[in-house]
Design an enzyme around this catalytic site. Structure first.
Site, PDB file in Angstrom:
ATOM      1  N   HIS A 206       7.306  -1.848  -1.009  1.00  0.00           N
ATOM      2  CA  HIS A 206       7.444  -0.439  -0.588  1.00  0.00           C
ATOM      3  C   HIS A 206       6.331  -0.069   0.392  1.00  0.00           C
ATOM      4  O   HIS A 206       5.148  -0.316   0.125  1.00  0.00           O
ATOM      5  CB  HIS A 206       7.399   0.461  -1.832  1.00  0.00           C
ATOM      6  CG  HIS A 206       7.121   1.888  -1.511  1.00  0.00           C
ATOM      7  ND1 HIS A 206       7.822   2.583  -0.564  1.00  0.00           N
ATOM      8  CD2 HIS A 206       6.197   2.763  -2.006  1.00  0.00           C
ATOM      9  CE1 HIS A 206       7.351   3.815  -0.484  1.00  0.00           C
ATOM     10  NE2 HIS A 206       6.363   3.948  -1.339  1.00  0.00           N
TER      11      HIS A 206
ATOM     12  N   ASN B  80       5.486   6.877   4.857  1.00  0.00           N
ATOM     13  CA  ASN B  80       5.993   6.567   3.523  1.00  0.00           C
ATOM     14  C   ASN B  80       7.285   7.351   3.322  1.00  0.00           C
ATOM     15  O   ASN B  80       7.264   8.567   3.167  1.00  0.00           O
ATOM     16  CB  ASN B  80       4.941   6.964   2.481  1.00  0.00           C
ATOM     17  CG  ASN B  80       5.413   6.726   1.047  1.00  0.00           C
ATOM     18  OD1 ASN B  80       6.602   6.516   0.801  1.00  0.00           O
ATOM     19  ND2 ASN B  80       4.484   6.771   0.101  1.00  0.00           N
TER      20      ASN B  80
ATOM     21  N   CYS C 255       9.784   5.982  -5.456  1.00  0.00           N
ATOM     22  CA  CYS C 255       9.810   4.987  -4.373  1.00  0.00           C
ATOM     23  C   CYS C 255      10.402   3.647  -4.817  1.00  0.00           C
ATOM     24  O   CYS C 255      10.661   2.773  -3.989  1.00  0.00           O
ATOM     25  CB  CYS C 255       8.413   4.791  -3.816  1.00  0.00           C
ATOM     26  SG  CYS C 255       7.597   6.349  -3.457  1.00  0.00           S
TER      27      CYS C 255
END
Ligand code: COA
Length: 322
Positions: free
Chosen positions: A249, A279, A113
């Site tokens: 993030h 996500n 990520c």
């Protein structure tokens, strides 16, 4: 040579998956998902839609939404992904081939990520070194193809999307000082493995699906990202109120709220993509940027802190000017 982010483009697949999609598959409900993660829906790629397809569509949107911007002179492509169509060839070469970009270096990077921010930092480095002038950086994922739908604590989190940034030379520097770091001792707390391997003496599952120890990652993320935001301000000689936006993030809205509280940023300065996209790993930061830009929030000249974190565990953060 100075570098700037000239333009951003994103793409998310058309298939919307609301929280209720999970309720006949696992024991869960939409209220739990919203209250524990902030997620209301996410997008899943179609059966024949892969990460490189999402990258191509992100570039098409970037070009359509930024009149005057072209791919002429692109001399390097970096794709950050953990969910490539295949291991070889790289997704970067798939993009290069689709748009027929000649004399262009191509490279995929793997930093989960945190990948998009790592990509920006590498692109800035190539431009600062004077070896390259125009770099396409992607964060792109089809996590839905690597999700364990029997694991209720992780399957409700993930979604698919791609973001592309065009990084090029500039009169004035608009990509500032960065932080990078990792703690590989947490390798077993978030992984996706195709082969039976041993991490830190522990045999790990190898079913090609994402495994995570949510609580450990959550606590690490809040503690470490709060420290790194303060570090980024210090190394860039900026006070908190000189920063217009923070894009952490989008892993979980509660992580973002906890980091905002810890660092003293009001939530309306924290840009996210979690609510409607879940996500999306390396795509979540460009996605949040795009949502806020289209809502008229981000203005040219705004100072933005971008900070990605994820499997490794690893992180990368940078301050940029929009
Ligand atoms: N629906 C309903 N209940 C669920 C559930 C679901 N989808 N998933 C877990 N639960 C249950 C658990 O079984 C547990 O029940 P118990 O108390 O009877 O044992 C309870 O809810 C609380 O579970 P817990 O794991 O403590 O929840 P949490 O508040 O930590 O939230 C995550 C779980 C995964 C949402 C959260 O830990 C998280 O987001 N972690 C970080 C993940 C992350 O950032 N990953 C990517 C990094 S890039």
């Amino acid at each position: 040579m100075n570098a700037q982010i000239k333009a951003i483009g994103v793409y998310a697949p058309s298939q919307i998956i609301p929280n209720d999609w999970f309720t006949d598959k696992i024991e869960t409900n939409s209220d739990w998902i919203i209250s524990r993660t902030g997620i209301r829906e996410r997008r899943f790629a179609g059966k024949d839609e892969y990460t490189s397809d999402l990258c191509v569509n992100a570039v098409k949107n970037l070009l359509a939404e930024n009149p005057g911007v072209t791919l002429d002179g692109v001399d390097f492509i970096i794709v950050a992904t953990t969910t490539a169509d295949q291991i070889m060839p790289s997704m970067a070469t798939r993009v290069q081939n689709y748009f027929n970009i000649e004399n262009c270096g191509c490279l995929d990077i793997m930093a989960a990520c945190a990948g998009f921010v790592y990509g920006l930092i590498l692109a800035k480095g190539l431009i600062a070194a004077g070896t390259h002038k125009k770099v396409l950086v992607f964060g792109a994922e089809t996590l839905s193809k690597f999700t364990d739908y029997a694991d209720r604590s992780s399957c409700i989190l993930f979604g698919d999307a791609a973001g592309a940034a065009l990084v090029e030379t500039s009169d004035k520097s608009k990509i500032f000082n960065c932080v990078t770091g990792s703690d590989g001792s947490h390798g077993k707390d978030l992984y996706l493995s195709q082969h039976a391997t041993v991490v830190d003496g522990e045999q790990i599952d190898a079913n090609g699906k994402i495994h995570q120890n949510g609580k450990v990652v959550f606590k690490w993320a809040v503690r470490t990202m709060s420290q790194k935001i303060n570090e980024l301000l210090t190394i860039n000689n900026l006070e908190r109120d000189q920063l217009d936006w923070v894009i952490l993030h989008s892993a979980n809205l509660r992580i973002i709220e906890a980091v905002a509280l810890e660092t003293g940023f009001p939530m309306d300065k924290m840009l996210t993509s979690i609510e409607l996209f879940g996500n999306t790993s390396s795509a979540s930061i460009p996605l949040a940027w795009d949502i806020a830009a289209k809502a008229g929030k981000i203005k040219t000249g705004d100072k933005m802190l971008l900070l990605g974190f994820g499997g490794g565990l690893t992180y990368a953060g940078v301050i940029v000017e929009a």
